[in-house]
Each structure stands twice: as C-alpha cells, then as structure tokens.
Scaffold this motif. Structure first.
Motif, short mmCIF file in Angstrom:
data_model
loop_
_atom_site.label_atom_id
_atom_site.label_comp_id
_atom_site.label_asym_id
_atom_site.label_seq_id
_atom_site.Cartn_x
_atom_site.Cartn_y
_atom_site.Cartn_z
N GLY A 311 0.78 -1.23 0.00
CA GLY A 311 0.00 0.00 0.00
C GLY A 311 0.80 1.27 0.00
N ARG A 312 2.15 1.16 0.06
CA ARG A 312 2.98 2.37 0.01
C ARG A 312 2.95 2.97 -1.39
N ARG A 313 3.04 4.31 -1.44
CA ARG A 313 3.01 5.00 -2.73
C ARG A 313 4.27 4.65 -3.53
N ILE A 314 4.07 4.34 -4.78
CA ILE A 314 5.17 3.97 -5.68
C ILE A 314 5.44 5.16 -6.61
N GLU A 315 6.71 5.48 -6.79
CA GLU A 315 7.09 6.55 -7.71
C GLU A 315 7.64 5.96 -9.00
N LEU A 316 7.21 6.54 -10.10
CA LEU A 316 7.59 6.05 -11.42
C LEU A 316 8.10 7.20 -12.26
N VAL A 317 9.25 7.01 -12.91
CA VAL A 317 9.84 8.02 -13.78
C VAL A 317 9.51 7.68 -15.23
N LEU A 318 8.94 8.64 -15.94
CA LEU A 318 8.61 8.44 -17.35
C LEU A 318 9.24 9.54 -18.21
N ALA A 319 9.66 9.16 -19.41
CA ALA A 319 10.00 10.12 -20.45
C ALA A 319 8.91 10.03 -21.50
N THR A 320 8.31 11.16 -21.86
CA THR A 320 7.18 11.14 -22.79
C THR A 320 7.36 12.19 -23.87
N TRP A 321 6.57 12.03 -24.92
CA TRP A 321 6.51 13.02 -26.01
C TRP A 321 5.07 13.53 -26.08
N ALA A 322 4.89 14.83 -26.03
CA ALA A 322 3.55 15.42 -26.05
C ALA A 322 2.90 15.21 -27.40
N LEU A 323 1.66 14.70 -27.37
CA LEU A 323 0.88 14.46 -28.58
C LEU A 323 -0.29 15.43 -28.63
N PRO A 324 -0.94 15.55 -29.76
CA PRO A 324 -2.13 16.42 -29.83
C PRO A 324 -3.22 15.94 -28.87
N GLY A 325 -4.03 16.88 -28.40
CA GLY A 325 -5.14 16.55 -27.54
C GLY A 325 -4.76 16.20 -26.11
N GLY A 326 -3.57 16.60 -25.68
CA GLY A 326 -3.15 16.34 -24.32
C GLY A 326 -2.67 14.92 -24.06
N ARG A 327 -2.52 14.12 -25.10
CA ARG A 327 -2.03 12.75 -24.92
C ARG A 327 -0.50 12.74 -25.00
N ARG A 328 0.10 11.65 -24.53
CA ARG A 328 1.56 11.53 -24.55
C ARG A 328 1.98 10.14 -24.99
N LEU A 329 3.04 10.10 -25.78
CA LEU A 329 3.68 8.83 -26.15
C LEU A 329 4.78 8.56 -25.13
N VAL A 330 4.76 7.42 -24.49
CA VAL A 330 5.75 7.07 -23.48
C VAL A 330 7.01 6.55 -24.19
N LEU A 331 8.12 7.25 -23.96
CA LEU A 331 9.39 6.86 -24.58
C LEU A 331 10.18 5.91 -23.69
N ASP A 332 10.06 6.07 -22.38
CA ASP A 332 10.74 5.18 -21.44
C ASP A 332 9.85 5.00 -20.20
N GLY A 333 9.83 3.77 -19.68
CA GLY A 333 9.01 3.45 -18.52
C GLY A 333 7.76 2.69 -18.89
N ASN A 334 7.69 2.17 -20.12
CA ASN A 334 6.47 1.50 -20.58
C ASN A 334 6.16 0.23 -19.80
N HIS A 335 7.15 -0.63 -19.57
CA HIS A 335 6.90 -1.87 -18.85
C HIS A 335 6.46 -1.60 -17.42
N ARG A 336 7.10 -0.62 -16.78
CA ARG A 336 6.74 -0.30 -15.41
C ARG A 336 5.34 0.30 -15.33
N LEU A 337 5.00 1.18 -16.28
CA LEU A 337 3.67 1.78 -16.26
C LEU A 337 2.61 0.72 -16.56
N ALA A 338 2.90 -0.19 -17.48
CA ALA A 338 1.95 -1.28 -17.77
C ALA A 338 1.75 -2.15 -16.54
N ALA A 339 2.84 -2.40 -15.79
CA ALA A 339 2.73 -3.20 -14.57
C ALA A 339 1.88 -2.51 -13.52
N LEU A 340 2.03 -1.19 -13.41
CA LEU A 340 1.28 -0.44 -12.39
C LEU A 340 -0.15 -0.16 -12.81
#
Length: 382
Positions: A311-340
């Motif tokens: 239950g402890r808060r987990i911190e995740l570092v992501l590198a992203t690229w800003a896309l139109p409409g406020g969306r982002r392409l994840v450049l690094d951290g994809n496996h960790r974000l998918a796991a979380l």
C-alpha cells in the motif's frame, strides 16, 4: 602590490601615532605666534604623557582586539569550510533538497565573517563557497535529481536562500577586496544563474544524460541529434511534471498515455506493420493478453514486485513526447507503467514523475521519432 598593501595596512593601524607629532608641532607654532611657546616640560606632559602614551595604549588594545576577532573569525570559517567540504561529497551523490539548502545556508552564514578573518582564511573560505555553488549549478544543469525529488516548496526555499546569499556576498564585496574579486569572478554570475533556474523546465543536457547513460534508458527509436537541434532553436523543451494516480480512480488518467507498442487482429506487431494500432495503458490495465509472450512475462514480473509494496506509494519516472489533444507517447518506462496500470485499479497509489518533450511549430520530421506517425495520423483523422 604586496608592499603597497603592507604600507596601507601600516597606515591604517598606526595613523594616530603618525598624525600626533604633526598636530603637536602645529599647535606649538600657533602658541609661538601668541608668545605662549611650549617648554620641554610642556612637550613631555602634553605630547608624550597626554598624547603618545594613551594613543599607543589604545592602538595596542585595538590591535589585540583585532587579533582576537581574526582568530575567532578564522575558527568559525574553518568550521564552515569543513561543512562545505562535507556537503560537496554529499552533493556529488545528487542534489537532494535538504542537503542542498543546508550547504547554501552554511555558505551564507560565513560570508559576514570574511572581512574579519585573515587573508589566507578568506581565500580558503571563498574558494569553498565558489566550489560548492559551481557544484550546485553543474548538478542542476547535468542531473535530473533535483527535478525528480524537489517539490514546489523546495524550489521556493532554494530561491530564497540563494537570494539571501547574493545579498550577503554583495555586502561583503563592498568591504573586502577578496570578496569583491570572488563576487565578480564567480559568486555573482553563478548565483544569478541559480536564481533563473525554472523548476519545471529541464536542461536538455540533463535529460539526455539521464536517459542515455543513467538508470533509465530510452530505447524507442529517437534521433537525439535532431532533438538537440530543435531544443537549441527554441522549437522544443523538456518539462518536469508530477502526476498522482489515485487508488481505484487513476485508471482514467492512464488513458492519456500511449505505449510504443502495437496490435493487429489481437496480436502484438511492429510499429511499421500496415495494420498496426497503438496500445493505450487504460486498455493494458484491463489485461495483457494482446502483448507478446516475452513482453507479457516481463510486465507480470514487474507487477509482482510492485504488488509487495503493502500500500505504500510507488514513484515512477517516465519520459514522454507530447501528442495532440493532451495525450503523450511514453518513450521510457512502458513496462513499469503497464505493470502499475492494473495495480492502480486495485488500490495502489502511484506518483508519476514525467519528463515531457513538448515541441512548437511544424510537426517534427518522421525520422525524429518514427512512432509519432501513428499518432499524427490518428489526430488528423479525428
């Protein structure tokens, strides 16, 4: 130069004794003019006993007091040099907010004592201060540590103490030649640069260093040299953002993130497949069945490790690229974000430290990040 400094110091310390005979002669001449010339007894009484002796004793006492002040100032500054040297070793491990602010406060505290210390101690202390400031400036320029761990309050406190340090250094520069030299050559320019560091804008040098040689690596096809040229031209920048994914409710926020992974007919395919469709993390939170066997196994292994956080808060570092409409392409951290992604829906609190590349002007060339072609086409079709 040394001779002139010594003569100036001699005059500053003993000018009353040097001026006293001149004043006595002028008084004697004035008395001669009114037939009241001093006798030898008058000279001894008025000049030697009444002037030279008290002034000499006063000078000796003042000199002794100055030596005591110098010794105390040297002692205090020696302690500050030791603290700054110790802080330097800590700062090399990363600019954590507490240790950085403590080093700046130590530097500021000693500046008021510089003019009271002996010249060698002045040089040593000012050298320690300029070295520490240069280390902080270099760390903010080449490392992401501060942008990862500092809060808005930390940045505000940082600017306050740097401003106070500048004020003390400027005041010292008006009283000490060595302080003035240190201010002009180093302290002034460096503290001005520190005052202008925007906490939410990341130096490209630090971003590139972290994601090419640091613990996190961008493995998506990215032309770093083209990106560097865009940043240098002012057409791109890296922003630091913090996003809290709330337990049970953060999956909706995941919909803004897109992975550089693609499916066609329910199976994972390469980005250049003719029917490739980008995957979103909101979908991955519901299941990993569309991923290749190897990728799915890797994500599940990371998820098992995260599930032990109790239950402890987990911190995740992501590198992203800003896309139109406020969306982002994840450049690094994809496996960790998918796991979380799945764990957030189950009550796991997550803080995302996002380093987002934002471009202005025309769309970047396809060679910069080939994956962007999918998202550009999706935006144009809307």
């Amino acid at each position: 130069m040394v001779t002139r400094r010594r003569l100036r110091g001699f005059w500053w310390n003993y000018w009353p004794l040097l001026v006293l005979p001149v004043v006595a002669v002028l008084l004697d001449l004035a008395l001669v003019g009114v037939d009241e010339a001093w006798t030898v007894s008058d000279w001894v009484t008025n000049v030697v006993l009444g002037g030279v002796t008290p002034v000499g004793v006063g000078i000796l006492l003042a000199r002794r007091q100055t030596m005591i002040q110098e010794a105390l100032a040297d002692l205090e500054l020696t302690e500050k040099v030791a603290m700054l040297s110790s802080a330097g070793a800590e700062l090399r491990d990363g600019l954590r907010p507490g240790r950085t602010l403590r080093a700046l406060y130590d530097a500021r505290a000693g500046l008021t004592l510089v003019r009271l210390a002996r010249e060698p101690m002045q040089r040593e202390y000012l050298g320690a201060v300029t070295g520490m400031l240069s280390q902080v400036e270099r760390g903010l320029r080449t490392s992401l540590t501060a942008y990862l761990h500092w809060t808005a309050d930390d940045w505000a406190a940082f600017r306050r103490v740097v401003a106070a340090l500048r004020e003390h250094a400027q005041a010292g520069a008006r009283r000490s030649a060595l302080s003035r030299e240190a201010w002009t050559d180093s302290i002034g320019p460096t503290t001005e640069a520190l005052m202008n560091v925007p906490g939410d804008r990341v130096p490209f040098e630090a971003f590139r260093e972290h994601f090419t040689r640091g613990p996190d690596r961008i493995r998506v096809a990215l032309d770093w040299d083209r990106l560097a040229a865009l940043v240098a031209a002012g057409a791109a920048e890296v922003r630091a953002l913090t996003i809290d994914l709330q337990p049970y409710g953060g999956t909706a926020e995941l919909d803004a993130f897109a992975a550089p992974w693609y499916t066609a007919d329910g199976a994972e395919v390469a980005y250049d497949h003719g029917d490739a469709v980008p995957l979103g993390f909101a979908g991955l939170a519901e299941g990993l069945g569309c991923l290749s066997e190897d990728r799915r196994a890797r994500v599940e292994a990371i998820r098992s490790r995260y599930a032990q956080s109790d239950g402890r808060r987990i911190e995740l570092v992501l590198a992203t690229w800003a896309l139109p409409g406020g969306r982002r392409l994840v450049l690094d951290g994809n496996h960790r974000l998918a796991a979380l992604a799945g764990l957030v829906g189950q009550g796991c609190p997550v803080t995302v430290r996002e380093f987002r590349i934002v471009t202005t002007g025309p769309a970047p060339a396809p060679e910069l990040v080939p994956d962007l072609a999918h998202h550009r086409a999706a935006a144009e079709s809307r």
